[in-house]
Scaffold this motif. Structure first.
Motif, PDB file in Angstrom:
ATOM      1  N   UNK A 164      24.324   6.381  60.507  1.00  0.00           N
ATOM      2  CA  UNK A 164      25.084   5.751  61.591  1.00  0.00           C
ATOM      3  C   UNK A 164      26.499   5.428  61.137  1.00  0.00           C
ATOM      4  N   UNK A 165      26.644   5.030  59.862  1.00  0.00           N
ATOM      5  CA  UNK A 165      27.981   4.789  59.317  1.00  0.00           C
ATOM      6  C   UNK A 165      28.816   6.055  59.312  1.00  0.00           C
ATOM      7  N   UNK A 166      28.188   7.170  58.928  1.00  0.00           N
ATOM      8  CA  UNK A 166      28.875   8.465  58.948  1.00  0.00           C
ATOM      9  C   UNK A 166      29.257   8.834  60.382  1.00  0.00           C
ATOM     10  N   UNK A 167      28.324   8.621  61.315  1.00  0.00           N
ATOM     11  CA  UNK A 167      28.583   8.955  62.711  1.00  0.00           C
ATOM     12  C   UNK A 167      29.720   8.109  63.288  1.00  0.00           C
ATOM     13  N   UNK A 168      29.793   6.850  62.867  1.00  0.00           N
ATOM     14  CA  UNK A 168      30.896   5.990  63.312  1.00  0.00           C
ATOM     15  C   UNK A 168      32.233   6.521  62.811  1.00  0.00           C
ATOM     16  N   UNK A 169      32.253   7.016  61.564  1.00  0.00           N
ATOM     17  CA  UNK A 169      33.482   7.593  61.021  1.00  0.00           C
ATOM     18  C   UNK A 169      33.886   8.832  61.808  1.00  0.00           C
ATOM     19  N   UNK A 170      32.905   9.694  62.096  1.00  0.00           N
ATOM     20  CA  UNK A 170      33.182  10.894  62.889  1.00  0.00           C
ATOM     21  C   UNK A 170      33.687  10.501  64.277  1.00  0.00           C
ATOM     22  N   UNK A 171      33.059   9.476  64.856  1.00  0.00           N
ATOM     23  CA  UNK A 171      33.461   9.014  66.191  1.00  0.00           C
ATOM     24  C   UNK A 171      34.894   8.489  66.184  1.00  0.00           C
ATOM     25  N   UNK A 172      35.274   7.763  65.121  1.00  0.00           N
ATOM     26  CA  UNK A 172      36.639   7.239  65.035  1.00  0.00           C
ATOM     27  C   UNK A 172      37.651   8.371  64.910  1.00  0.00           C
ATOM     28  N   UNK A 173      37.320   9.392  64.116  1.00  0.00           N
ATOM     29  CA  UNK A 173      38.217  10.543  63.984  1.00  0.00           C
ATOM     30  C   UNK A 173      38.337  11.281  65.318  1.00  0.00           C
ATOM     31  N   UNK A 192      37.624  18.142  62.355  1.00  0.00           N
ATOM     32  CA  UNK A 192      36.693  17.012  62.437  1.00  0.00           C
ATOM     33  C   UNK A 192      35.261  17.498  62.226  1.00  0.00           C
ATOM     34  N   UNK A 193      34.934  18.665  62.785  1.00  0.00           N
ATOM     35  CA  UNK A 193      33.600  19.237  62.599  1.00  0.00           C
ATOM     36  C   UNK A 193      33.361  19.529  61.121  1.00  0.00           C
ATOM     37  N   UNK A 194      34.401  20.055  60.453  1.00  0.00           N
ATOM     38  CA  UNK A 194      34.292  20.330  59.017  1.00  0.00           C
ATOM     39  C   UNK A 194      34.083  19.032  58.240  1.00  0.00           C
ATOM     40  N   UNK A 195      34.805  17.974  58.632  1.00  0.00           N
ATOM     41  CA  UNK A 195      34.618  16.670  57.992  1.00  0.00           C
ATOM     42  C   UNK A 195      33.182  16.190  58.169  1.00  0.00           C
ATOM     43  N   UNK A 196      32.672  16.346  59.388  1.00  0.00           N
ATOM     44  CA  UNK A 196      31.310  15.888  59.680  1.00  0.00           C
ATOM     45  C   UNK A 196      30.298  16.594  58.783  1.00  0.00           C
ATOM     46  N   UNK A 197      30.452  17.915  58.640  1.00  0.00           N
ATOM     47  CA  UNK A 197      29.537  18.672  57.785  1.00  0.00           C
ATOM     48  C   UNK A 197      29.655  18.225  56.330  1.00  0.00           C
ATOM     49  N   UNK A 198      30.892  17.927  55.904  1.00  0.00           N
ATOM     50  CA  UNK A 198      31.100  17.462  54.531  1.00  0.00           C
ATOM     51  C   UNK A 198      30.436  16.112  54.302  1.00  0.00           C
ATOM     52  N   UNK A 199      30.652  15.182  55.241  1.00  0.00           N
ATOM     53  CA  UNK A 199      30.072  13.839  55.103  1.00  0.00           C
ATOM     54  C   UNK A 199      28.541  13.908  55.053  1.00  0.00           C
TER      55      UNK A 199
END
Length: 209
Positions: A164-173, A192-199
Motif C-alpha cells: 500500500x505504501x508503494x501504491x501510494x507513491x505510484x498514486x502521488x506520481x 511512472x509505469x516503469x517506476x511502479x515495476x521497479x518498486x
C-alpha cells in the motif's frame, strides 16, 4: 415535508450532461446553467433534484463510478500470478478502458488529481464517494499475495501495508503527472509505469545482494 417526485429520465439526462461538463471543464469552471441547457431541463429542476452544484458533482461522481465498476473486469488484477504481472496487466487494461470510456476516466482522474479545486470539507466528501463505490487496494492485492511464495517470517498484513505504501507513491506520481499534463493519457505515463515495476520488483526481491 413531502418528498420530491423525480423523473428518472430527467435525472439520467442531468447526470449525463453533468458528466460531460465536469469531465471537460472540471468543477470550478462548470456552470449549472450549461448542464441544465444540455439536459433540456430548467435550472430550477437541477437544483430541486440535486440541491446545489456540489451535491450534483458528488452524485455525478457516484454515477460514473457505478457505471464504470459495472464494466470493469477485476480478474485482470485478481488473476495475476505476482505483483509485477498485475502492474503490467492492469496498466494495459486501464489504457483500453480510458480509450473506451474517456468521460468517466477524465472525471475520476480529475477528481483524484485536482483536490485543490475543492475545500478540505468537500474533498473529504469526494473521497467518501470513492471509498463507498470502489474496490479497495486490499480487495485487489490480497488474492495475489496469497498465491505468492512468501517467506515464512513474512506476515500477509505487513506485506499489504508495504505494498500500500508503494501504491501510494505510484498514486502521488500519477497525481503530479495528471496535474502537470491535463490532456495526457495513460500511454504517456510510461516512466511512472516503469517506476511502479521497479518498486514492486524491489519489494519482491528485497534490497540486499
Amino acid at each position: 415535508m413531502n418528498e420530491i417526485v423525480k423523473d428518472p429520465q430527467k435525472i439520467e439526462r442531468i447526470l449525463n450532461a453533468s458528466l460531460d461538463r465536469f469531465a471537460s471543464q472540471r468543477y470550478q469552471r462548470t456552470k449549472v446553467d450549461e448542464i441544465a441547457s444540455d439536459a433540456n431541463v430548467s435550472k430550477g429542476i437541477v437544483f430541486r433534484y440535486f440541491k446545489n452544484k456540489a451535491n450534483l458533482y458528488l452524485e455525478t461522481l457516484k454515477y460514473s463510478l457505478e457505471n464504470f465498476n459495472g464494466k470493469v473486469d477485476y480478474s485482470i488484477w485478481l488473476d495475476a500470478k505476482d505483483m509485477s504481472e498485475m502492474i503490467v496487466q492492469a496498466t494495459a487494461y486501464k489504457i483500453k478502458l480510458q480509450l473506451k470510456y474517456p468521460r468517466e476516466f477524465k472525471l475520476l482522474l480529475d477528481a483524484y488529481a485536482n483536490a485543490n479545486d475543492f475545500s478540505n470539507k468537500f474533498n473529504a466528501k469526494v473521497q467518501q464517494v470513492y471509498e463507498k463505490n470502489s474496490q479497495t487496494p486490499t480487495d485487489l492485492l490480497l488474492p495475489v499475495l496469497k498465491r505468492m511464495n512468501l517467506r515464512e517470517d513474512v506476515q500477509i498484513d505487513d506485506a499489504l501495508r508495504m505494498i500500500n505504501g508503494v501504491m501510494l507513491q505510484i498514486a502521488e506520481e500519477s497525481k503530479t503527472f495528471i496535474h502537470e499534463h491535463p490532456h495526457g493519457s495513460l500511454k504517456d505515463m510510461k516512466e511512472i509505469i516503469a517506476h511502479a515495476k521497479t518498486y514492486i520488483g524491489i519489494f519482491e526481491r528485497g534490497i540486499q545482494k
